[in-house]
Every structure is written in C-alpha cells, then in structure tokens.
Motif scaffolding. Structure first.
Motif, PDB file in Angstrom:
ATOM      1  N   VAL A 145       0.848  -1.202   0.000  1.00  0.00           N
ATOM      2  CA  VAL A 145       0.000   0.000   0.000  1.00  0.00           C
ATOM      3  C   VAL A 145       0.884   1.253   0.000  1.00  0.00           C
ATOM      4  N   ASN A 146       1.954   1.250   0.790  1.00  0.00           N
ATOM      5  CA  ASN A 146       2.852   2.410   0.810  1.00  0.00           C
ATOM      6  C   ASN A 146       3.516   2.640  -0.552  1.00  0.00           C
ATOM      7  N   ARG A 147       3.877   1.545  -1.230  1.00  0.00           N
ATOM      8  CA  ARG A 147       4.502   1.687  -2.553  1.00  0.00           C
ATOM      9  C   ARG A 147       3.496   2.278  -3.541  1.00  0.00           C
ATOM     10  N   LEU A 148       2.237   1.793  -3.457  1.00  0.00           N
ATOM     11  CA  LEU A 148       1.202   2.327  -4.354  1.00  0.00           C
ATOM     12  C   LEU A 148       1.015   3.830  -4.122  1.00  0.00           C
ATOM     13  N   LYS A 149       1.074   4.226  -2.844  1.00  0.00           N
ATOM     14  CA  LYS A 149       0.946   5.655  -2.505  1.00  0.00           C
ATOM     15  C   LYS A 149       2.055   6.457  -3.188  1.00  0.00           C
ATOM     16  N   GLN A 150       3.282   5.941  -3.107  1.00  0.00           N
ATOM     17  CA  GLN A 150       4.422   6.655  -3.713  1.00  0.00           C
ATOM     18  C   GLN A 150       4.322   6.689  -5.227  1.00  0.00           C
ATOM     19  N   GLU A 151       3.896   5.562  -5.803  1.00  0.00           N
ATOM     20  CA  GLU A 151       3.883   5.473  -7.272  1.00  0.00           C
ATOM     21  C   GLU A 151       2.694   6.192  -7.900  1.00  0.00           C
ATOM     22  N   HIS A 152       1.671   6.489  -7.085  1.00  0.00           N
ATOM     23  CA  HIS A 152       0.469   7.136  -7.634  1.00  0.00           C
ATOM     24  C   HIS A 152       0.094   8.392  -6.856  1.00  0.00           C
ATOM     25  N   PRO A 153       0.949   9.418  -6.936  1.00  0.00           N
ATOM     26  CA  PRO A 153       0.615  10.654  -6.224  1.00  0.00           C
ATOM     27  C   PRO A 153      -0.621  11.330  -6.806  1.00  0.00           C
ATOM     28  N   GLU A 154      -1.012  10.916  -8.024  1.00  0.00           N
ATOM     29  CA  GLU A 154      -2.201  11.531  -8.660  1.00  0.00           C
ATOM     30  C   GLU A 154      -3.493  10.982  -8.051  1.00  0.00           C
ATOM     31  N   GLN A 155      -3.375   9.980  -7.163  1.00  0.00           N
ATOM     32  CA  GLN A 155      -4.568   9.422  -6.504  1.00  0.00           C
ATOM     33  C   GLN A 155      -4.436   9.574  -4.992  1.00  0.00           C
ATOM     34  N   GLU A 156      -5.551   9.394  -4.302  1.00  0.00           N
ATOM     35  CA  GLU A 156      -5.509   9.515  -2.834  1.00  0.00           C
ATOM     36  C   GLU A 156      -5.620   8.109  -2.249  1.00  0.00           C
ATOM     37  N   ILE A 157      -4.518   7.636  -1.694  1.00  0.00           N
ATOM     38  CA  ILE A 157      -4.496   6.238  -1.236  1.00  0.00           C
ATOM     39  C   ILE A 157      -4.321   6.165   0.280  1.00  0.00           C
ATOM     40  N   HIS A 158      -5.202   5.402   0.922  1.00  0.00           N
ATOM     41  CA  HIS A 158      -5.142   5.220   2.376  1.00  0.00           C
ATOM     42  C   HIS A 158      -4.983   3.737   2.693  1.00  0.00           C
ATOM     43  N   PHE A 159      -4.401   3.482   3.848  1.00  0.00           N
ATOM     44  CA  PHE A 159      -4.302   2.114   4.355  1.00  0.00           C
ATOM     45  C   PHE A 159      -5.590   1.845   5.138  1.00  0.00           C
ATOM     46  N   LEU A 160      -6.250   0.734   4.871  1.00  0.00           N
ATOM     47  CA  LEU A 160      -7.595   0.514   5.416  1.00  0.00           C
ATOM     48  C   LEU A 160      -7.648   0.388   6.949  1.00  0.00           C
ATOM     49  N   SER A 161      -6.573  -0.095   7.549  1.00  0.00           N
ATOM     50  CA  SER A 161      -6.624  -0.292   9.005  1.00  0.00           C
ATOM     51  C   SER A 161      -5.945   0.862   9.758  1.00  0.00           C
ATOM     52  N   PRO A 162      -6.464   1.212  10.946  1.00  0.00           N
ATOM     53  CA  PRO A 162      -5.771   2.241  11.731  1.00  0.00           C
ATOM     54  C   PRO A 162      -4.504   1.701  12.411  1.00  0.00           C
ATOM     55  N   VAL A 163      -4.369   0.364  12.425  1.00  0.00           N
ATOM     56  CA  VAL A 163      -3.143  -0.196  13.019  1.00  0.00           C
ATOM     57  C   VAL A 163      -2.266  -0.795  11.914  1.00  0.00           C
ATOM     58  N   VAL A 164      -0.985  -0.918  12.213  1.00  0.00           N
ATOM     59  CA  VAL A 164      -0.034  -1.433  11.221  1.00  0.00           C
ATOM     60  C   VAL A 164      -0.291  -2.921  10.964  1.00  0.00           C
ATOM     61  N   CYS A 165      -0.535  -3.295   9.698  1.00  0.00           N
ATOM     62  CA  CYS A 165      -0.675  -4.720   9.370  1.00  0.00           C
ATOM     63  C   CYS A 165       0.422  -5.034   8.370  1.00  0.00           C
ATOM     64  N   MET A 166       1.513  -5.556   8.864  1.00  0.00           N
ATOM     65  CA  MET A 166       2.565  -5.938   7.908  1.00  0.00           C
ATOM     66  C   MET A 166       2.946  -7.391   8.101  1.00  0.00           C
ATOM     67  N   CYS A 167       3.440  -7.972   7.032  1.00  0.00           N
ATOM     68  CA  CYS A 167       3.813  -9.378   7.107  1.00  0.00           C
ATOM     69  C   CYS A 167       5.240  -9.459   7.631  1.00  0.00           C
TER      70      CYS A 167
END
Ligand code: 13P
Ligand code: SF4
Length: 379
Positions: free
Chosen positions: A309-331
């Motif tokens: 999700v963070n990579r998508l945010k960086q690669e698509h500044p023309e869109q508004e991208i949020h992470f769905l959870s308020p807590v960190v979900c990482m593998c």
C-alpha cells in the motif's frame, strides 16, 4: 600428486549485518552483473522497497510461479518472498522436462532468510490434513471431494492434492480452480485459508450453511456433525492470514463516512465481513492493476499488506491512497528479507557456496507438480 578439490567455505551472515544499505546495494549490483542471466531474483509485491529495487521480476504468487516455471537461462533463483513460494519455484524450475533440457543440472533456489515462512501455511500440517481426510471418509465419500490447496501451503499439501485428484490455487485464480473442481466433483475440501475459500465460493452462489469449517484442533470430526459434511459443498480449513484478518468492516464504514466516494479495495484473504462490503477484491496484482488504471483523483482505502500500500501511494501521487486499518498490518516474515540477507545469499552463490537452498524431496515434488500443473492449465 593427488589434487584435493576444496569446497568453498560459506561467507558468514554476521559479516553483512553491520553494513549500510548503500554498500550492500553496490555489492548486490556487482553480483548481478557478474552472474548475468544465470541469476534470477524474484520479488513478491509485499517485499520492502529496497529489496524490490533489486528484483529482476516482481509479481503475485501466481505470476511468480509462472516466472519460475518459464525461466530459461538461469541456474540460480533467489526468491525474495516466503518459504512456500521458494518451494514452488524449486518444483517448477526443476521439473523433469527442465532437468532433461539442462542435462540434469539443477537450478538452485535460495530463500535469503530461512525464517521467512507464512503463518497461514503453518496452520495446516500434512498429518492434520491426512487425519481430516480419513475422518471425512467415514461420513462422506471422498471420491466426491476435490482437495484444493491455496498456494500458501507446504509442498506436502500440494503433493496430497496431486495424489487425490486435487489442485493448487492462488488468490488470482481461485474462482477458475473451484469451477474446475466442481465440474468433476460434488464437494471441495479447501485449505488452509478459510477466507479465500469462503469469499470465492460465496461469489459462485454457495451459501455459508454449505461451508462447514474443519477445525483441526476440535475433539471430534473437525467440530461439526456428520450432517454438516453430508450437506456441504465446500469444507473450509480453519486457517487464516494474521495480517489480513486485522481489517474489519468497521474500518470500511469509518472510511466511507470520513471520505465520501472512497473506494474500498481488498485482498480476498480478508474476512467475509470486509469482502462483502468492499468495492473490489483481488490478488496483489489485481490491486496494483486496479489502481494503475484508475482516473487521477480516485480515492482508495486498501486492505492488504502495508509495504504494498505504501509503494502504491508513492507510485500514484495523482490518486488519494489510504491504508484501510488504523493499526499497522505488515507481514513480519516477508519483512525478514532485507539487503543484508540478500547480499549474503548472492555473494555465496557467486562464491559457489550456496546457502539457504530450498530443495523439495523427489517424491513430494513429483506429486506437487501434478497439482501445480493442473492449476497452470486451468488459469
Ligand atoms: P498474492 O497471490 O495476491 O500475491 O498473495 C500472496 C499472499 O501471501 C497474500 O497474503
Ligand atoms: Fe502468509 Fe499472510 Fe504473510 Fe501472505 S501476508 S505471506 S498469507 S502471513
């Protein structure tokens, strides 16, 4: 005079731990240049950016399997992902026809950190699956069941499917695989991810009361009575992804009330309560493609692993991208692959002292391949 051939000594991992990312990157680039097309670095979409930067190819689980299966020149695959992915690559890259074409020479498949497992895959052990199959055979005819294993599983489970007329699926082809299974049998036994199995089957019109959940830790018959299995269409294994299980329906509702017009995009490993109300659900590649194709200004809340999700945010500044959870979900296990492990494994390959090689035993590989090839034919 006798000539003694010395086996090169493996370079120790401790030598790499203190190095900064800059020097590690330079050394990785040097090995890549030296080995050229003999080396293939594969990276799953959940990998850290600095690891992805060194991957020759990146993809979702299905695409990565195809890449390993189709690899031509390479003699070493370094898999920046988790254990089941490296096992699958070993089976496909070293299948009999490939070995024959290389005069028996194996491709070394390397997992840079052996502790990079998958907690979902660990939720179904082969002994538990065999016991479940045996117990099910006492209440329903197993000739009527097609076992389907999600690719996020040990090779022994894929071999089980190969032996019992079953098949492997990924999150990108689960619907096609279930369709294939229902064309030949009345029921499916789906492991280890109950959510992917349930979400996919619901979209095919199968109802929750036709999908009992087999709990491998229940005292009796997976925690259900005989009738539940006799009336079943899909028997789901009680497994889940601890990362995707963190996304909740309440997160979707919060985003919808906070950001009008936001689109909810999730992975099918999320629970039914999330999948049911999401706008779009799909594999990591589908998530990436969906964002890529969207109009500038589109607003997203995305329910999948944080690094993607963070990579998508960086690669698509023309869109508004949020992470769905308020807590960190990482593998946490995907995250174990870092530049130090990558550099260490690569320099050992260049030094001919391969470390962390993943080799699936011959019998398991033979049966797994049957289930994997069925999947590759279906999708
Ligand atoms: P994809 O097949 O969508 O890449 O998913 C793999 C995975 O492990 C998701 O948790
Ligand atoms: Fe396994 Fe979940 Fe990590 Fe995917 S995100 S590798 S399913 S633990």
């Amino acid at each position: 005079m006798n000539v003694v051939e010395l086996t090169p000594t493996a370079l120790p991992l401790s030598d790499y731990k203190g190095l900064d990312n800059n020097s590690l990157s330079q050394r990785i680039a040097a090995v890549k240049q030296k080995l050229g097309s003999k080396l293939l670095i594969l990276g799953h979409h959940y990998q850290q950016d600095e690891v992805i930067a060194h991957s020759d190819l990146r993809g979702d689980s299905y695409q990565l399997s195809k890449m390993a299966a189709d690899s031509q020149d390479c003699r070493a695959i370094v898999f920046c992902g988790v254990h089941f992915m490296a096992e699958t690559a070993d089976i496909l890259a070293n299948r009999p026809e490939k070995l024959k074409a290389r005069n028996g020479e194996r491709v070394s498949v390397v997992l840079p950190d052996m502790a990079a497992g998958c907690s979902m895959a660990d939720m179904a052990a082969i002994a538990q699956v065999e016991k479940a199959w045996q117990e099910l055979s006492e209440v329903i005819d197993t000739d009527d069941i097609t076992p389907v294993t999600y690719i996020n599983s040990a090779a022994s489970l894929k071999a089980f499917c190969g032996k019992h007329g079953g098949i492997v699926c990924t999150s990108s082809n689960a619907a096609a695989v279930l369709k294939w299974a229902f064309a030949k049998s009345k029921r499916v036994f789906f492991f280890p991810d109950q959510h992917l199995g349930r979400n996919t089957a619901l979209k095919m019109g199968i109802t929750n009361d036709q999908m009992p959940v087999w709990d491998p830790y229940a005292d009796d018959l997976g925690g259900n009575n005989e009738t539940a299995y006799q009336e079943s269409r899909v028997i789901l294994w009680k497994g889940h992804c601890s990362v995707h299980q963190m996304f909740r329906a309440s997160h979707v509702e919060q985003f919808r009330s906070k950001i009008p017009g936001v689109k909810i995009l999730v992975h099918p490993e999320c629970m039914q309560e999330v999948n049911d109300i999401a706008d779009i659900s799909g594999s990591t590649s589908k998530i990436i493609d969906t964002v890529k194709k969207a109009a500038p200004g589109t607003k997203w809340a995305i329910g999948t692993e944080l690094h993607l999700v963070n990579r998508l945010k960086q690669e698509h500044p023309e869109q508004e991208i949020h992470f769905l959870s308020p807590v960190v979900c990482m593998c946490a296990t995907m995250y174990r692959i870092d530049l130090a492990h990558l550099c260490w494994s690569l320099e050992n390959i260049a030094n001919q002292s391969v470390v962390n090689r993943i080799v699936v035993d011959e019998d398991t590989a033979r049966w797994s391949l049957i289930a994997l090839e069925r999947m590759l034919q279906v999708s």
